[in-house]
Each structure stands twice: as structure tokens, then as C-alpha cells.
Design a protein around this motif. Structure first.
Motif, PDB file in Angstrom:
ATOM      1  N   GLU A  98      10.266  52.801  19.030  1.00 49.29           N
ATOM      2  CA  GLU A  98      10.525  53.297  17.925  1.00 49.29           C
ATOM      3  C   GLU A  98       9.722  54.166  16.599  1.00 49.29           C
ATOM      4  OE1 GLU A  98      12.850  50.274  15.920  1.00 49.29           O
ATOM      5  OE2 GLU A  98      13.503  51.492  14.320  1.00 49.29           O
ATOM      6  N   GLY A  99       9.193  53.539  17.336  1.00 48.99           N
ATOM      7  CA  GLY A  99       7.381  54.319  16.215  1.00 48.99           C
ATOM      8  C   GLY A  99       7.142  55.664  16.607  1.00 48.99           C
ATOM      9  N   GLU A 100       7.566  55.747  18.312  1.00 46.50           N
ATOM     10  CA  GLU A 100       7.069  57.609  18.561  1.00 46.50           C
ATOM     11  C   GLU A 100       8.443  58.084  17.955  1.00 46.50           C
ATOM     12  OE1 GLU A 100       7.188  57.099  22.656  1.00 46.50           O
ATOM     13  OE2 GLU A 100       6.659  59.682  22.373  1.00 46.50           O
ATOM     14  N   ARG A 101       9.774  57.847  18.006  1.00 44.55           N
ATOM     15  CA  ARG A 101      10.438  57.980  17.954  1.00 44.55           C
ATOM     16  C   ARG A 101      10.545  58.890  16.178  1.00 44.55           C
ATOM     17  NH1 ARG A 101      15.288  56.733  15.057  1.00 44.55           N
ATOM     18  NH2 ARG A 101      15.384  54.954  15.922  1.00 44.55           N
ATOM     19  N   LEU A 102       9.726  58.034  15.670  1.00 37.41           N
ATOM     20  CA  LEU A 102       9.867  58.209  13.956  1.00 37.41           C
ATOM     21  C   LEU A 102       9.436  59.169  13.406  1.00 37.41           C
ATOM     22  CD1 LEU A 102      10.769  54.102  12.803  1.00 37.41           C
ATOM     23  CD2 LEU A 102      12.649  56.302  12.660  1.00 37.41           C
ATOM     24  N   TYR A 103       7.705  58.711  14.551  1.00 38.62           N
ATOM     25  CA  TYR A 103       7.068  59.243  14.633  1.00 38.62           C
ATOM     26  C   TYR A 103       7.362  60.815  14.775  1.00 38.62           C
ATOM     27  CZ  TYR A 103       2.720  61.818  15.138  1.00 38.62           C
ATOM     28  OH  TYR A 103       1.244  62.706  15.086  1.00 38.62           O
ATOM     29  N   ARG A 104       8.119  61.604  15.728  1.00 45.06           N
ATOM     30  CA  ARG A 104       8.440  62.095  15.851  1.00 45.06           C
ATOM     31  C   ARG A 104       9.630  63.634  14.941  1.00 45.06           C
ATOM     32  NH1 ARG A 104       8.456  63.484  22.139  1.00 45.06           N
ATOM     33  NH2 ARG A 104       6.403  62.342  22.859  1.00 45.06           N
ATOM     34  N   GLY A 105      10.319  62.133  14.808  1.00 38.45           N
ATOM     35  CA  GLY A 105      11.332  62.834  13.434  1.00 38.45           C
ATOM     36  C   GLY A 105      10.855  63.107  12.751  1.00 38.45           C
ATOM     37  N   ASN A 106       9.606  62.421  11.921  1.00 44.96           N
ATOM     38  CA  ASN A 106       9.807  62.695  10.492  1.00 44.96           C
ATOM     39  C   ASN A 106       8.672  63.366  10.075  1.00 44.96           C
ATOM     40  OD1 ASN A 106      11.663  60.629   8.783  1.00 44.96           O
ATOM     41  ND2 ASN A 106      11.183  59.058  10.792  1.00 44.96           N
TER      42      ASN A 106
ATOM     43  N   ARG B  50       0.056  65.675  15.068  1.00 43.46           N
ATOM     44  CA  ARG B  50      -1.066  65.772  15.011  1.00 43.46           C
ATOM     45  C   ARG B  50      -0.956  64.329  16.542  1.00 43.46           C
ATOM     46  NH1 ARG B  50      -1.013  69.416  11.167  1.00 43.46           N
ATOM     47  NH2 ARG B  50      -2.947  68.867  10.059  1.00 43.46           N
ATOM     48  N   ASN B  51      -2.065  65.148  17.188  1.00 42.20           N
ATOM     49  CA  ASN B  51      -3.068  64.202  18.947  1.00 42.20           C
ATOM     50  C   ASN B  51      -3.195  62.690  18.518  1.00 42.20           C
ATOM     51  OD1 ASN B  51      -3.660  62.679  21.155  1.00 42.20           O
ATOM     52  ND2 ASN B  51      -3.923  64.732  21.969  1.00 42.20           N
TER      53      ASN B  51
ATOM     54  N   LYS C  58      -0.780  58.064   3.208  1.00 38.87           N
ATOM     55  CA  LYS C  58      -0.751  59.562   2.313  1.00 38.87           C
ATOM     56  C   LYS C  58       0.653  60.278   2.830  1.00 38.87           C
ATOM     57  CE  LYS C  58      -3.480  63.643   2.192  1.00 38.87           C
ATOM     58  NZ  LYS C  58      -4.555  64.382   3.001  1.00 38.87           N
ATOM     59  N   TYR C  59       0.706  60.307   4.152  1.00 35.99           N
ATOM     60  CA  TYR C  59       1.810  61.288   4.161  1.00 35.99           C
ATOM     61  C   TYR C  59       3.646  60.754   3.826  1.00 35.99           C
ATOM     62  CZ  TYR C  59      -1.443  64.363   4.787  1.00 35.99           C
ATOM     63  OH  TYR C  59      -2.598  65.710   4.514  1.00 35.99           O
ATOM     64  N   GLY C  60       3.435  59.572   4.542  1.00 41.39           N
ATOM     65  CA  GLY C  60       5.184  58.383   4.503  1.00 41.39           C
ATOM     66  C   GLY C  60       5.107  58.201   2.699  1.00 41.39           C
ATOM     67  N   GLU C  61       4.294  58.187   2.252  1.00 40.29           N
ATOM     68  CA  GLU C  61       4.746  58.582   0.542  1.00 40.29           C
ATOM     69  C   GLU C  61       5.506  59.637   0.098  1.00 40.29           C
ATOM     70  OE1 GLU C  61       1.551  57.201  -2.186  1.00 40.29           O
ATOM     71  OE2 GLU C  61       1.893  54.626  -1.708  1.00 40.29           O
ATOM     72  N   LYS C  62       4.648  60.909   0.801  1.00 43.03           N
ATOM     73  CA  LYS C  62       5.113  61.984   0.372  1.00 43.03           C
ATOM     74  C   LYS C  62       7.126  62.064   0.955  1.00 43.03           C
ATOM     75  CE  LYS C  62       1.484  64.939   1.062  1.00 43.03           C
ATOM     76  NZ  LYS C  62       0.956  65.368  -0.139  1.00 43.03           N
ATOM     77  N   ILE C  63       7.500  61.399   1.820  1.00 43.90           N
ATOM     78  CA  ILE C  63       8.213  61.649   2.405  1.00 43.90           C
ATOM     79  C   ILE C  63       9.779  60.581   2.659  1.00 43.90           C
ATOM     80  CG2 ILE C  63       8.302  63.722   3.965  1.00 43.90           C
ATOM     81  CD1 ILE C  63       7.555  62.088   6.300  1.00 43.90           C
ATOM     82  N   GLU C  64       9.342  59.614   1.607  1.00 44.54           N
ATOM     83  CA  GLU C  64       9.628  58.159   1.347  1.00 44.54           C
ATOM     84  C   GLU C  64      10.181  57.167   2.318  1.00 44.54           C
ATOM     85  OE1 GLU C  64      12.733  59.238  -1.613  1.00 44.54           O
ATOM     86  OE2 GLU C  64      11.442  60.308  -2.792  1.00 44.54           O
TER      87      GLU C  64
ATOM     88  N   SER D  27       5.280  51.396   9.119  1.00 47.27           N
ATOM     89  CA  SER D  27       3.712  50.233  10.065  1.00 47.27           C
ATOM     90  C   SER D  27       4.718  50.801  11.531  1.00 47.27           C
ATOM     91  CB  SER D  27       4.697  48.751   9.794  1.00 47.27           C
ATOM     92  OG  SER D  27       5.456  47.988   9.248  1.00 47.27           O
ATOM     93  N   LYS D  28       5.770  50.768  11.585  1.00 43.53           N
ATOM     94  CA  LYS D  28       6.428  51.180  13.195  1.00 43.53           C
ATOM     95  C   LYS D  28       5.489  52.676  14.148  1.00 43.53           C
ATOM     96  CE  LYS D  28      10.747  49.356  13.475  1.00 43.53           C
ATOM     97  NZ  LYS D  28      12.425  49.212  12.494  1.00 43.53           N
TER      98      LYS D  28
END
Ligand code: HEC
Length: 58
Positions: free
Chosen positions: A3-11, A19-20, A35-41, A48-49
């Protein structure tokens, strides 16, 4: 895919290429997720995932 990878790719690919995970240390990922998580809420569970995925993949 986790799920973490899916969220990373999606967001995290809307403004720049993904980024690698290997390019950054665990501590750097922690900073960038905040930093970037806050920008996209992203909520803290989503952050954390994604962080867990990146810290396992680097
Ligand atoms: C709202 C647009 C946007 C989104 C969405 C976004 N970023 Fe970025 N990111 C940027 C910009 C702007 C830069 C700096 C310019 C560049 O290198 O392209 C950057 C750079 C980075 C860097 C390089 C280090 C730095 O700060 O210069 C990392 C790592 C990064 N982003 C991770 C992420 C992650 C993880 C996500 C998903 C949570 C994400 N980004 C989502 C805009 C965004």
C-alpha cells in the motif's frame, strides 16, 4: 505492490518524476515526506505508509 508503494506512486508523481528510493537516507525521506506530504494534504497514516515503503526500499 504494498500500500505504501501504491500511495507513493499515486501521490508523489504529479509534480516531478518519482525519486528513486535509494537516492535518500531514512532520515532524508522522513524530512521529505513531511515537506511534500503537507503540500498535498496526505494524512499522517498515508505519510507513514509511504515512509515505510521508502525506508525499506532504499
Ligand atoms: C505540489 C507538487 C509536488 C508534489 C505533489 C510532490 N513534490 Fe516533491 N518536489 C516538488 C518540487 C517543486 C521539488 C523541487 C524541484 C525538483 O527537484 O523538481 C521537489 C523535490 C523533491 C525531492 C528532492 C529533494 C528536494 O526537496 O529538493 C524529493 C525527495 C521529493 N520531491 C519527494 C516527494 C515525495 C515523497 C512526494 C509525495 C509525498 C512528492 N515529492 C510530491 C514538488 C512536489
Amino acid at each position: 505492490m504494498s500500500e505504501g508503494e501504491r500511495l507513493y506512486r499515486g501521490n508523489c508523481a504529479s509534480c516531478h518524476a518519482l525519486r528513486n528510493p535509494r537516492n535518500y537516507t531514512d532520515g532524508e525521506w522522513e524530512v521529505y515526506l513531511r515537506k511534500y506530504g503537507e503540500k498535498i494534504e496526505l494524512d499522517s497514516a498515508e505519510q507513514s505508509k509511504i515512509l515505510g515503503y521508502l525506508q525499506a526500499a532504499n
